[in-house]
Design an enzyme around this catalytic site. Structure first.
Site: not given
Ligand code: NAD
Ligand code: DAU
Length: 342
Positions: A126-127
């Site tokens: 992640t960033d």
């Molecule tokens: P998510 O929470 O939607 O999904 C995570 C998945 O991992 C789930 O299906 C969960 O059941 C599984 N999991 C958790 N613990 C586990 C374990 N011990 N063994 C096997 N499976 C397990 O997350 P996401 O948003 O899909 O993120 C996926 C990946 O991308 C993560 O590594 C996250 O750090 C990274 N990432 C997410 C974002 C974002 O914006 N969502 C951005 C950049 C990177």
């Molecule tokens: O940048 C990549 C990351 O983005 C990933 O690595 C993480 O897994 C993913 O959850 C996400 O992290 P953020 O903390 O940026 O995402 P989140 O959706 O929790 O929040 C996005 C922005 O919105 C952040 O500035 C917090 C704000 N926020 C979030 C929630 C849940 C609110 O203002 N209100 C809220 O209720």
């Protein structure tokens, strides 16, 4: 048929989108390993798991014996590790599960992959490992220093360092991708965009942390997955690739876009800010564009409209995931905030 790819966390938001795309763009068999935590959902893989080309196994990446058995059972070309505890707010509440899965789990996968001669290991990072970016600073590049702010991002940074250590020490073939904020269908509603969409659709207040002027760079999940697939196939061993949507937006502006697109009369409520909240993330994608021949292709306005439509038309999906544990989390987390404390 070529060898298999193990996708961990494939029942989550990004993992399930990745599995779909891999099935279309490669000839590999896909094996999904997922613990089905609160964020994992087999419905995310509806119509995808067929028991042949794509199989599902429930279990944890921290379980060495299980991972060893899986990797011994057939020839794996690689592992794409998407499994993680992924929500910053939950890591602030309780960090230990993040260390178990994100740090220990990654090391288990690396060790077993090495023993079983799995060719490539891609770590989905992640960033957030770069921490807070001042408004006037240049966007993050792959070489920007690691300065994580939350237990979540610290655990992801620790995992990245373990992956790079495996490359340096054992010569393991590894690639790391570091992406900005994803949005799109099937994202768990604890995250900002789906939370705001669902609250807007349900006429509930939209809880904006602090002044709402924090900046995130938004990328559609399909653009992210395409970049990950390219990094998996064509990335240099030991390299880090930054991935972003070239789309910086203040949170409050995104909230207003959602209110307008849903024609919702919900109120915007400024609530107590997240502790240690990073004010800005931004990604320089030029390096990755040159090295992988990839650029994001989905305009935020179009992707957001499509995402809102997905949530509007998939009420059964979110009614299910919002019941039970999530309701308790929501009440605990948002119930404890004081409105109007800016
Ligand atoms: P998510 O929470 O939607 O999904 C995570 C998945 O991992 C789930 O299906 C969960 O059941 C599984 N999991 C958790 N613990 C586990 C374990 N011990 N063994 C096997 N499976 C397990 O997350 P996401 O948003 O899909 O993120 C996926 C990946 O991308 C993560 O590594 C996250 O750090 C990274 N990432 C997410 C974002 C974002 O914006 N969502 C951005 C950049 C990177
Ligand atoms: O940048 C990549 C990351 O983005 C990933 O690595 C993480 O897994 C993913 O959850 C996400 O992290 P953020 O903390 O940026 O995402 P989140 O959706 O929790 O929040 C996005 C922005 O919105 C952040 O500035 C917090 C704000 N926020 C979030 C929630 C849940 C609110 O203002 N209100 C809220 O209720």
């Amino acid at each position: 048929m070529s060898s298999s790819i193990l996708v961990t966390g494939g029942a989550g938001f990004i993992g399930s989108a990745l599995v779909r795309r891999l099935l279309l763009s490669t000839e590999s068999n896909i094996v999904v390993l997922d613990a089905l935590t609160y964020a994992g959902n087999l419905e995310n893989l509806d119509g995808v798991i067929d028991g042949h080309r794509c199989r599902f196994l429930r279990g944890s990446i921290t379980d060495t014996r299980l991972v060893e058995t899986i990797l011994q059972g057939e020839k794996f070309d690689g592992i794409i590790n998407c499994a993680a505890e992924s929500h910053v707010d939950r890591s602030i509440e309780s960090a230990v599960p993040f260390i178990h899965t994100n740090v220990v789990g990654t090391q288990v996968l690396l060790d077993v992959a090495r023993r079983q001669n799995v060719r490539r290991f891609l770590q989905m990072s992640t960033d957030e490992v770069y921490g807070d970016l001042p408004r006037n600073a240049d966007a993050f590049r792959s070489t920007s220093p690691l300065a994580p702010s939350s237990p979540y991002s610290a655990s992801k940074a620790a995992a990245d360092l373990l992956v790079l250590a495996a490359h340096r020490t054992h010569g393991q073939d590894v690639v790391i991708t570091r992406c900005s904020n994803n949005y799109g269908p099937r994202q768990f509603p604890e995250k900002f965009i789906p939370l705001m969409i669902l609250n807007a659709l349900e006429g509930r207040p939209l809880p904006v942390y602090g002044d709402g002027r924090q900046i995130r760079d938004w990328i559609h999940v399909d653009d992210h997955c395409e970049a990950v697939i390219r990094a998996y196939h064509d990335g240099d061993s030991g390299a880090v690739y930054t991935i972003g949507g070239d789309c910086e937006r203040e949170n409050i502006d995104v909230v207003h876009m959602i209110l307008k697109a849903t024609a919702s009369a919900s109120a915007v409520t400024h609530v107590t800010d997240r502790p240690g909240h990073d004010r800005r993330y931004a990604i320089d994608v030029s390096e990755t564009a040159t090295r992988l021949g990839w650029t994001p292709s989905i305009r935020f306005e179009d992707g957001l409209a499509e995402t809102i439509e997905w949530y509007r038309t998939h009420q059964a999906w979110w009614t299910n995931v919002k019941s039970g544990d999530y309701r308790t989390y929501y009440e605990r987390h948002y119930g404890s905030f004081h409105e109007g404390t800016l």
